[in-house]
Structures are given as C-alpha cells and as structure tokens.
Design a protein around this motif. Structure first.
Motif, PDB file in Angstrom:
ATOM      1  N   ARG A   1       0.823  -1.213   0.000  1.00 37.69           N
ATOM      2  CA  ARG A   1       0.000   0.000   0.000  1.00 37.69           C
ATOM      3  C   ARG A   1       0.857   1.263   0.000  1.00 37.69           C
ATOM      4  NH1 ARG A   1      -3.060  -3.520   2.990  1.00 37.69           N
ATOM      5  NH2 ARG A   1      -2.397  -2.799   5.037  1.00 37.69           N
TER       6      ARG A   1
ATOM      7  N   LEU B   1       1.093   3.887  -3.126  1.00 40.84           N
ATOM      8  CA  LEU B   1       0.810   5.324  -2.976  1.00 40.84           C
ATOM      9  C   LEU B   1       1.850   6.137  -3.740  1.00 40.84           C
ATOM     10  CD1 LEU B   1      -0.127   7.196   0.247  1.00 40.84           C
ATOM     11  CD2 LEU B   1       1.786   7.982  -1.108  1.00 40.84           C
TER      12      LEU B   1
ATOM     13  N   ARG C   1       1.183   5.642  -7.590  1.00 46.05           N
ATOM     14  CA  ARG C   1      -0.015   6.344  -8.075  1.00 46.05           C
ATOM     15  C   ARG C   1       0.206   7.843  -8.186  1.00 46.05           C
ATOM     16  NH1 ARG C   1      -2.205   2.921  -4.444  1.00 46.05           N
ATOM     17  NH2 ARG C   1      -2.601   4.552  -2.917  1.00 46.05           N
ATOM     18  N   ARG C   2       1.041   8.380  -7.330  1.00 42.45           N
ATOM     19  CA  ARG C   2       1.309   9.823  -7.325  1.00 42.45           C
ATOM     20  C   ARG C   2       2.459  10.193  -8.273  1.00 42.45           C
ATOM     21  NH1 ARG C   2      -3.032   9.905  -5.427  1.00 42.45           N
ATOM     22  NH2 ARG C   2      -3.627  10.292  -3.296  1.00 42.45           N
TER      23      ARG C   2
ATOM     24  N   GLN D   1      -0.524  12.061   2.255  1.00 46.33           N
ATOM     25  CA  GLN D   1      -1.118  10.840   1.698  1.00 46.33           C
ATOM     26  C   GLN D   1      -0.787   9.617   2.560  1.00 46.33           C
ATOM     27  OE1 GLN D   1      -3.306  10.792  -0.868  1.00 46.33           O
ATOM     28  NE2 GLN D   1      -3.109  13.012  -0.812  1.00 46.33           N
TER      29      GLN D   1
ATOM     30  N   LEU E   1      -3.270   6.426   5.098  1.00 49.50           N
ATOM     31  CA  LEU E   1      -3.242   4.960   5.167  1.00 49.50           C
ATOM     32  C   LEU E   1      -3.434   4.532   6.613  1.00 49.50           C
ATOM     33  CD1 LEU E   1      -0.235   4.181   2.786  1.00 49.50           C
ATOM     34  CD2 LEU E   1      -2.673   4.119   2.243  1.00 49.50           C
TER      35      LEU E   1
END
Length: 160
Positions: free
Chosen positions: A19, A23, A26-27, A64, A68
């Motif tokens: 995860r 992150l 994805r960024r 971000q 989580l």
C-alpha cells in the motif's frame, strides 16, 4: 529537486508495504530505495524510503501516507541531523596476483573480505551511499561478478 529520506512507522501487517509503495506509484513519485524491518516496538515496523522531490512533493507524500490506516508516524529525516547507512555485498573477480591491489581498495574504505574463492573475493561494505558508490567505481576495473545493496536505512542523531 533533492533526495528526501522519510522514516515511516507502520503496523506490522500483510500488505502495508504494498500500500505504501502503491501510494508512491499512483502519485508518480519514484522510490530510490526502501528498507523495512522491525522497530523498537512489538507489532510495528519501520520503513525508510529515499525519494527525490522538493518540499511540496514531500509534504504531499506525508499527507497521503497519514491517510493509510496502518501508518502510525511519518518523519522527514532529511531536514534533521541523521545517520544514514547502506550495506553492499560485492563479488569481485580476483585472480591471486590482483588480490593485494583489491585488498588495498577494501582497506581504504574500511570494508572487509568475508569470503575468498579461487577466482573471486566477496567484499562487505557499510557506509553512506556515496562511499558505496565510490568503492564500486574503484572495483569495476577488476570485474564485478555480482552486486547486492540493501538501500539506505537511517535514524535521527541525538536525543530526538
């Protein structure tokens, strides 16, 4: 754009690493190195991630990460006095006549030979990334047969 070193304390649960890495992906942030291991508290792991970006980028990453559920604490080690180390294992082609020269390089970098083969030496080096990079460059002419690096692990200096 500068290197940023981030320490992340997380719950030791399956999928947390995926995860956190997801992150970053994805960024559109690249992870230069990542190390993960047990922390001082049972049930928690510490991740140390080196990435490249500016202050704004790091601020966005931190926000971000806190979204989580398994992230407990995020610390930007780059803005504090820190100790950062990396481990490298380097297998170097080393015929007997070349060994004294190679040993000179190894000793200069305060590394050690941890295995000797008939045609190679296995060298262990610990230090900051620049030290490891410099040692590798000096060993390349002899022939690096295999190389394994851990990535950076880091901690704040002093009482913090």
């Amino acid at each position: 754009m500068t290197k940023q070193t981030i320490s992340i304390l997380v719950n030791d649960q399956p999928g947390v690493l995926q995860r956190v890495a997801g992150l970053f992906g994805r960024r559109g942030f690249n992870i230069e190195s990542i190390t993960v291991g047990q922390s001082e508290e049972t049930g928690l792991s510490r991740m140390v991630i080196v990435t490249i970006g500016d202050e704004h980028t790091l601020e966005q990453i931190e926000k971000q990460l806190y979204k989580l559920i398994d992230v407990i604490k995020v610390v930007d080690l780059s803005i504090k006095p820190m100790v950062a180390r990396e481990l490298a294992l380097i297998k170097v082609k080393a015929e007997p006549p070349q060994r004294p020269e190679i040993m000179g390089v190894v000793e200069t970098f305060r590394a050690s030979v941890i295995d000797i083969g008939s045609m190679s030496l296995l060298v262990q080096a610990v230090g900051d990334t620049q030290k490891i990079d410099a040692m590798i460059e000096l060993l390349k002419p002899y022939g690096i047969k295999e190389l394994s690096r851990t990535g950076v692990t880091a901690m704040m200096r002093g009482n913090g």
